[in-house]
Scaffold this active site. Structure first.
Site, PDB file in Angstrom:
ATOM      1  N   GLY A  99       0.801  -1.224   0.000  1.00 35.91           N
ATOM      2  CA  GLY A  99       0.000   0.000   0.000  1.00 35.91           C
ATOM      3  C   GLY A  99       0.832   1.272   0.000  1.00 35.91           C
ATOM      4  O   GLY A  99       2.002   1.295  -0.405  1.00 35.91           O
TER       5      GLY A  99
ATOM      6  N   CYS B 139       1.956   2.853   2.582  1.00 31.12           N
ATOM      7  CA  CYS B 139       3.018   2.791   3.588  1.00 31.12           C
ATOM      8  C   CYS B 139       4.341   2.318   2.991  1.00 31.12           C
ATOM      9  O   CYS B 139       5.353   2.993   3.088  1.00 31.12           O
ATOM     10  CB  CYS B 139       2.562   1.845   4.698  1.00 31.12           C
TER      11      CYS B 139
ATOM     12  N   THR C  87      -8.955   0.073   1.346  1.00 30.47           N
ATOM     13  CA  THR C  87      -8.419   0.750   0.154  1.00 30.47           C
ATOM     14  C   THR C  87      -7.657   2.037   0.488  1.00 30.47           C
ATOM     15  O   THR C  87      -7.172   2.715  -0.421  1.00 30.47           O
ATOM     16  CB  THR C  87      -9.551   1.059  -0.853  1.00 30.47           C
TER      17      THR C  87
ATOM     18  N   ILE D 220       3.839  15.059   7.196  1.00 36.54           N
ATOM     19  CA  ILE D 220       4.365  14.688   5.873  1.00 36.54           C
ATOM     20  C   ILE D 220       5.138  15.861   5.266  1.00 36.54           C
ATOM     21  O   ILE D 220       6.249  15.701   4.752  1.00 36.54           O
ATOM     22  CB  ILE D 220       3.223  14.211   4.943  1.00 36.54           C
ATOM     23  N   GLY D 221       4.564  17.071   5.364  1.00 33.34           N
ATOM     24  CA  GLY D 221       5.236  18.262   4.825  1.00 33.34           C
ATOM     25  C   GLY D 221       6.553  18.525   5.535  1.00 33.34           C
ATOM     26  O   GLY D 221       7.559  18.843   4.891  1.00 33.34           O
TER      27      GLY D 221
ATOM     28  N   LEU E 173      -2.727   6.424  10.086  1.00 35.51           N
ATOM     29  CA  LEU E 173      -1.402   5.911  10.422  1.00 35.51           C
ATOM     30  C   LEU E 173      -1.350   4.419  10.150  1.00 35.51           C
ATOM     31  O   LEU E 173      -2.341   3.701  10.351  1.00 35.51           O
ATOM     32  CB  LEU E 173      -1.085   6.172  11.902  1.00 35.51           C
TER      33      LEU E 173
ATOM     34  N   HIS F 109      22.244   2.402  31.786  1.00 36.48           N
ATOM     35  CA  HIS F 109      22.978   3.676  31.704  1.00 36.48           C
ATOM     36  C   HIS F 109      24.201   3.487  30.811  1.00 36.48           C
ATOM     37  O   HIS F 109      24.877   2.475  30.946  1.00 36.48           O
ATOM     38  CB  HIS F 109      23.417   4.120  33.096  1.00 36.48           C
TER      39      HIS F 109
HETATM   40  C1  LIG Z   1       4.701  10.383   2.719  1.00 33.20           C
HETATM   41  C2  LIG Z   1       3.948   9.574   3.745  1.00 33.20           C
HETATM   42  C3  LIG Z   1       4.595   9.181   4.897  1.00 33.20           C
HETATM   43  C4  LIG Z   1       3.931   8.431   5.850  1.00 33.20           C
HETATM   44  N1  LIG Z   1       4.601   8.068   6.969  1.00 33.20           N
HETATM   45  C5  LIG Z   1       3.976   7.356   7.923  1.00 33.20           C
HETATM   46  C6  LIG Z   1       4.666   6.948   9.085  1.00 33.20           C
HETATM   47  O1  LIG Z   1       5.851   7.245   9.261  1.00 33.20           O
HETATM   48  N2  LIG Z   1       4.002   6.222  10.001  1.00 33.20           N
HETATM   49  C7  LIG Z   1       2.688   5.881   9.836  1.00 33.20           C
HETATM   50  O2  LIG Z   1       2.136   5.221  10.705  1.00 33.20           O
HETATM   51  N3  LIG Z   1       2.001   6.249   8.736  1.00 33.20           N
HETATM   52  C8  LIG Z   1       2.619   6.966   7.779  1.00 33.20           C
HETATM   53  N4  LIG Z   1       1.936   7.308   6.642  1.00 33.20           N
HETATM   54  C9  LIG Z   1       0.509   6.933   6.527  1.00 33.20           C
HETATM   55  C10 LIG Z   1       0.378   5.458   6.126  1.00 33.20           C
HETATM   56  O3  LIG Z   1       1.038   5.254   4.904  1.00 33.20           O
HETATM   57  C11 LIG Z   1      -1.086   5.087   6.013  1.00 33.20           C
HETATM   58  O4  LIG Z   1      -1.753   5.423   7.207  1.00 33.20           O
HETATM   59  C12 LIG Z   1      -1.260   3.586   5.776  1.00 33.20           C
HETATM   60  O5  LIG Z   1      -0.602   3.194   4.600  1.00 33.20           O
HETATM   61  C13 LIG Z   1      -2.755   3.229   5.678  1.00 33.20           C
HETATM   62  O6  LIG Z   1      -2.901   1.874   5.418  1.00 33.20           O
HETATM   63  P1  LIG Z   1      -4.196   1.317   4.671  1.00 33.20           P
HETATM   64  O7  LIG Z   1      -3.986  -0.148   4.551  1.00 33.20           O
HETATM   65  O8  LIG Z   1      -5.408   1.819   5.298  1.00 33.20           O
HETATM   66  O9  LIG Z   1      -4.155   1.989   3.217  1.00 33.20           O
HETATM   67  P2  LIG Z   1      -3.044   2.092   2.087  1.00 33.20           P
HETATM   68  O10 LIG Z   1      -1.691   1.872   2.624  1.00 33.20           O
HETATM   69  O11 LIG Z   1      -3.315   3.344   1.370  1.00 33.20           O
HETATM   70  O12 LIG Z   1      -3.346   0.838   1.148  1.00 33.20           O
HETATM   71  C14 LIG Z   1      -4.489   0.752   0.375  1.00 33.20           C
HETATM   72  C15 LIG Z   1      -4.217  -0.128  -0.818  1.00 33.20           C
HETATM   73  O13 LIG Z   1      -5.445  -0.369  -1.478  1.00 33.20           O
HETATM   74  C16 LIG Z   1      -5.228  -0.345  -2.884  1.00 33.20           C
HETATM   75  N5  LIG Z   1      -6.517  -0.035  -3.508  1.00 33.20           N
HETATM   76  C17 LIG Z   1      -7.222   1.114  -3.419  1.00 33.20           C
HETATM   77  N6  LIG Z   1      -8.405   0.981  -4.072  1.00 33.20           N
HETATM   78  C18 LIG Z   1      -8.412  -0.268  -4.590  1.00 33.20           C
HETATM   79  C19 LIG Z   1      -9.362  -1.013  -5.347  1.00 33.20           C
HETATM   80  N7  LIG Z   1     -10.544  -0.510  -5.652  1.00 33.20           N
HETATM   81  N8  LIG Z   1      -9.032  -2.273  -5.707  1.00 33.20           N
HETATM   82  C20 LIG Z   1      -7.831  -2.814  -5.374  1.00 33.20           C
HETATM   83  N9  LIG Z   1      -6.915  -2.167  -4.650  1.00 33.20           N
HETATM   84  C21 LIG Z   1      -7.209  -0.918  -4.249  1.00 33.20           C
HETATM   85  C22 LIG Z   1      -4.164   0.725  -3.059  1.00 33.20           C
HETATM   86  O14 LIG Z   1      -3.474   0.546  -4.280  1.00 33.20           O
HETATM   87  C23 LIG Z   1      -3.295   0.504  -1.845  1.00 33.20           C
HETATM   88  O15 LIG Z   1      -2.230  -0.379  -2.135  1.00 33.20           O
HETATM   89  C24 LIG Z   1       2.577   8.046   5.647  1.00 33.20           C
HETATM   90  C25 LIG Z   1       1.921   8.425   4.471  1.00 33.20           C
HETATM   91  C26 LIG Z   1       2.592   9.176   3.530  1.00 33.20           C
HETATM   92  C27 LIG Z   1       1.892   9.568   2.273  1.00 33.20           C
END
Ligand SMILES: Cc1cc2nc3c(=O)[nH]c(=O)nc-3n(C[C@H](O)[C@H](O)[C@H](O)COP(=O)(O)OP(=O)(O)OC[C@H]3O[C@@H](n4cnc5c(N)ncnc54)[C@H](O)[C@@H]3O)c2cc1C
Length: 467
Positions: A41, A43, A147, A188-189, A321, A446
């Site tokens: 995803g 992450c 997703t 992120i920024g 997260l 320590h």
């Molecule tokens: C630059 C950046 C840095 C980050 N750093 C951190 C961090 O240090 N620590 C932290 O905890 N979080 C961090 N995050 C946030 C973290 O990436 C997300 O919170 C996490 O990935 C969410 O997981 P998720 O499984 O909900 O979704 P996602 O990781 O977004 O995964 C969703 C997946 O679903 C797939 N998908 C979407 N729609 C469909 C569909 N219809 N059919 C099939 N596949 C689909 C996508 O391709 C994706 O692979 C960061 C985010 C960014 C952008």
């Protein structure tokens, strides 16, 4: 062809892949639908992992340039090989995403590459998948939606991936920007701004709100901002972008608010929040309700308003997260299996991987004051820590907030070296309803940075030893 499965997961990010692995461990027959070529995803592919890989590389570069001399290490000024830095980052990502793919094989999880959507079936939910070879159907006793989210756009600004981009683009610039303007002063920024600042870019962060990191303890946020400004980052709170003009070489911005001015940059990074990915998922047909922020509402089992359809991760309310997504996935699947685990949403740690790092768990001073809760504070500066001195990283402090009588810890806020690792002890103690006396009684090795946490708990009773 339809195939009956126990669980069909749409999305292979931290929510989806962890749910699939835990479900398989519990003996369920599982399929995961993922539209990207790789698992993991946001992450793994364009979030947590590549950003930390670049933060670590750029920190080494800045240390070699700015700090080695102080340690008595004399080198010619280091030169940047950005292509190699990006190659290493990509290798880290590939190794991890392939690792998940091999775990899927080990657990016999079926992976379908395509875009999934819910289809209202008779009783059991079905998932239609648009694949490179046409449409495929999967039938699961249950469907889990995971997703995730994608970068929110700002009206009038079109992502071209070059002059105007979001995090994914900023993780792969092919040259160091001369002037990078970041819209959005969230983590992120600040993290991506730090990467490019360390590599030599001029970086300006524009934030609409008067404070950055609004949910973070404001003493931590203020001290971090001062530190980033000392490193050369320009931060403009209370300021919004009123107008943009895109040219062949960059973007001209007109800013309004506290810092009204015109700026020109060659790269504009939009890091103004993320929105849940719900488009085209078939939610309306399935009768799945969203909250006003467009997130899927779920009950304590993570079940949506449609029977046998569940949702976890960035799609659902709460902080976006990876660890929140992963833990929700485990709890959701275990509850499907008849277990009754629960997630404590008050104990989700938050980390900003800047230099120094900021990490926190529990309530902030602002939140406690707003709720009229009386608390006592213990604070220990890293300046007084032997390990921090040896590291030459003495900025910041550990702050512990506790109930005055029972000593029960209500919040821990850390700004300093390896705060991202130190916060785990605070989460563990708070998960067991621990008090400042509990931590003060535990021996800490320590010299370690972790001693600062113990000293802060002692400090709450006026008993800090090294202060
Ligand atoms: C630059 C950046 C840095 C980050 N750093 C951190 C961090 O240090 N620590 C932290 O905890 N979080 C961090 N995050 C946030 C973290 O990436 C997300 O919170 C996490 O990935 C969410 O997981 P998720 O499984 O909900 O979704 P996602 O990781 O977004 O995964 C969703 C997946 O679903 C797939 N998908 C979407 N729609 C469909 C569909 N219809 N059919 C099939 N596949 C689909 C996508 O391709 C994706 O692979 C960061 C985010 C960014 C952008």
């Amino acid at each position: 062809m339809t195939e009956q499965l126990d669980l069909v997961v749409i999305g292979g990010g931290p929510g989806g892949y962890v749910a699939a692995l835990r479900a398989a461990q519990l003996g369920m027959k599982v399929a995961v639908v993922e539209k990207r070529d790789a698992l993991g995803g946001t992450c793994l592919n364009e979030g947590c992992i590549p950003s930390k890989a670049l933060l670590d590389s750029s920190e080494y570069f800045a240390l070699a340039r700015d700090s080695f001399k102080r340690h008595g290490i004399l080198i010619d000024p280091p030169r940047l090989d950005l292509a190699q830095m990006m190659k290493r980052k990509d290798e880290v990502v590939v190794r991890l995403t392939r690792g998940i793919a091999s775990l899927f094989k080990k657990h016999d999880i079926r992976l379908v590459n395509g875009t999934g959507r819910l289809v209202k079936g008779e009783g059991t939910p079905q998932v239609a998948i648009a694949t490179a070879n046409g449409e495929q159907m999967l039938v699961g006793k249950r469907v889990l939606l995971a997703t995730g989210s994608s970068a929110a756009a700002i009206p009038g600004l079109v992502f071209d991936g070059d002059r105007i981009g979001h995090a994914r683009h900023a993780l792969a610039y092919d040259r160091v920007p001369e002037h990078l303007v970041v819209i959005g002063g969230g983590y992120i920024g600040l993290e991506l701004g730090s990467v490019w600042l360390r590599l030599g870019a001029k970086v300006t962060v524009v934030e609409m709100l008067d404070t950055l990191l609004p949910n973070t303890d404001q003493e931590v946020a203020r001290t971090l901002i001062k530190s980033l400004e000392k490193q050369g980052m320009t931060i403009l709170p209370g300021t919004r972008v009123a107008k943009t003009e895109v040219s062949g070489t960059g973007v001209k911005l007109t800013l309004e608010g506290t810092s009204s001015q015109s700026l020109a940059c060659d790269r504009l990074l939009v890091a103004a929040g993320r929105r849940p990915c719900t488009d085209g998922l078939g939610l309306e047909e399935a009768g799945i309700t969203l909250d006003p922020q467009g997130r899927i509402t779920v009950d304590q089992d993570y079940q949506t308003s449609c029977a046998n359809v569940y949702a976890v991760g960035d799609l659902t309310p709460g902080p976006m997260l990876a660890h929140k997504a992963m833990d929700e996935a485990v709890v959701c699947v275990e509850r499907l299996h008849g277990k009754r685990p629960e997630l404590d949403y008050a104990l989700i740690p938050g980390v900003v991987y800047t230099q120094p790092e900021a990490a926190s768990v529990g309530r902030t001073e602002e939140q406690l004051s707003a709720d009229g809760i009386v608390y006592t504070t213990g604070k220990f500066p890293f300046m007084a820590s032997g390990r921090a001195k040896a590291l030459d990283e003495t900025e910041g402090f550990v702050k512990v907030l506790a109930a005055p009588e029972s000593g029960r810890i209500l919040g821990v806020h850390i700004l300093g070296p390896r705060a991202s690792e130190l916060i785990a002890e605070a989460v563990a103690v708070m998960a067991f309803s621990g008090s400042i006396e509990d931590v003060a009684a535990i021996m800490h090795a320590h010299p370690t940075l972790a001693e600062a946490f113990r000293e802060a708990t002692l400090g709450a009773r006026g008993q800090a030893v090294h202060l």
